[in-house]
Design a protein around this motif. Structure first.
Motif, PDB file in Angstrom:
ATOM      1  N   GLY A  38      39.735 -42.761  58.932  1.00  0.00           N
ATOM      2  CA  GLY A  38      40.346 -41.478  59.237  1.00  0.00           C
ATOM      3  C   GLY A  38      41.779 -41.689  59.676  1.00  0.00           C
ATOM      4  N   THR A  39      42.520 -40.629  59.792  1.00  0.00           N
ATOM      5  CA  THR A  39      43.842 -40.718  60.407  1.00  0.00           C
ATOM      6  C   THR A  39      43.764 -40.071  61.779  1.00  0.00           C
ATOM      7  OG1 THR A  39      44.630 -38.626  59.439  1.00  0.00           O
ATOM      8  CG2 THR A  39      45.019 -40.658  58.176  1.00  0.00           C
ATOM      9  N   THR A  40      44.697 -40.404  62.643  1.00  0.00           N
ATOM     10  CA  THR A  40      44.773 -39.804  63.974  1.00  0.00           C
ATOM     11  C   THR A  40      46.042 -38.972  64.065  1.00  0.00           C
ATOM     12  OG1 THR A  40      45.275 -40.286  66.304  1.00  0.00           O
ATOM     13  CG2 THR A  40      45.620 -42.083  64.755  1.00  0.00           C
ATOM     14  N   SER A  41      45.905 -37.701  64.348  1.00  0.00           N
ATOM     15  CA  SER A  41      47.085 -36.835  64.399  1.00  0.00           C
ATOM     16  C   SER A  41      48.018 -37.246  65.534  1.00  0.00           C
ATOM     17  CB  SER A  41      46.688 -35.363  64.537  1.00  0.00           C
ATOM     18  OG  SER A  41      46.049 -35.115  65.768  1.00  0.00           O
ATOM     19  N   LEU A  42      47.454 -37.728  66.655  1.00  0.00           N
ATOM     20  CA  LEU A  42      48.310 -38.172  67.750  1.00  0.00           C
ATOM     21  C   LEU A  42      49.142 -39.371  67.316  1.00  0.00           C
ATOM     22  CD1 LEU A  42      49.318 -38.152  70.668  1.00  0.00           C
ATOM     23  CD2 LEU A  42      47.384 -39.634  71.250  1.00  0.00           C
TER      24      LEU A  42
END
Length: 257
Positions: A38-42
């Protein structure tokens, strides 16, 4: 059922989803055997010097998806609240991400001011995305346990029911750590439940036993990497030994260079 969706339907074997913030972190995690990243928006926002959760990183999010979408692993993109309150614009984003190679999208109902998006509006976004890209796995996140309002369990159930009916493939409740409440949710949901791992919450084995289908690491890895970098600089300044780190050639190889 898509290969990514199938990873959410393995009783007793939840998908552990690590979250990357750039190409190197994603490739390094995939090399450790994780089938999906996944990616992390933070992390994406912090790397760009922008605020998280403020709809400021649409371009950076799409750009990263284009880098990672053909990486040989399944990619799910953290898209905050879709960077818009307009369901049609969120659906357009979903189409872009799917064309980039993403197989999943995470959509949250929390807003930058700490208040929740009306559930009907969030449900409309989910429905618009599923209509535009039916094969994209929509993980509908509710921030009821982070907003700190009223009775979070009852409100969580109300919202998740609306999101399921709108077509969400899975639901995500960050901040929920009580095993009994997690078990009750699993018992009434018609779609897989995603929980955010925290140091003070249940471990992976306990979450598996509760019936959780997906365990996300969120921004944990980015924050750990940041802490490690600061600690390493401090160790050098103090004349203390530095632990093992990847060599130049190892990191260069992550980019194919």
């Amino acid at each position: 059922m898509t290969p990514f969706a199938a990873l959410h339907h393995r009783p007793g074997r939840p998908l552990l989803l690590p979250n990357a913030w750039d190409h190197a972190s994603a490739v390094a995690l995939a090399a450790q055997g994780h089938p999906a990243i996944g990616t992390t928006s933070l992390g994406v926002a912090a790397v760009a010097g922008l605020p998280d959760g403020a709809a400021a990183t649409r371009a950076e999010t799409v750009r990263l998806a284009r880098r990672l979408g053909r990486g040989g692993f399944l990619l799910s993109v953290d898209a905050e609240s879709g960077f818009s309150d307009d369901p049609d614009e969120v659906a357009e984003l979903a189409v872009e991400l799917a064309k980039a190679g993403a197989v999943g999208i995470n959509l949250e109902d929390g807003r930058a001011d700490g208040t929740p998006t009306p559930s009907a509006r969030h449900a409309a976004k989910i429905a618009a995305v599923k209509a535009a890209v039916p094969e994209l796995f929509v993980n509908a996140r509710t921030d009821t346990y982070w907003c700190g309002r009223g009775a979070p369990e009852a409100e969580t159930l109300r919202r998740l029911d609306a999101y399921q009916r709108a077509g969400a493939d899975g639901v995500f409740v960050p901040g929920l750590t009580d095993p009994a409440a997690i078990g009750r949710l699993v018992g009434v949901l018609a779609v897989p439940l995603n929980i955010l791992w925290t140091p003070t919450g249940p471990g992976l084995a306990e979450l598996a036993g509760l019936g959780v289908a997906r365990v996300s690491l969120g921004s944990l890895l980015y924050r750990a990497a940041l802490a490690a970098g600061v600690a390493t600089a401090a160790a050098v300044a103090a004349g203390e030994p530095v632990g093992p780190v990847p060599g130049y050639a190892e990191v260069q190889a992550l980019s194919g260079g």
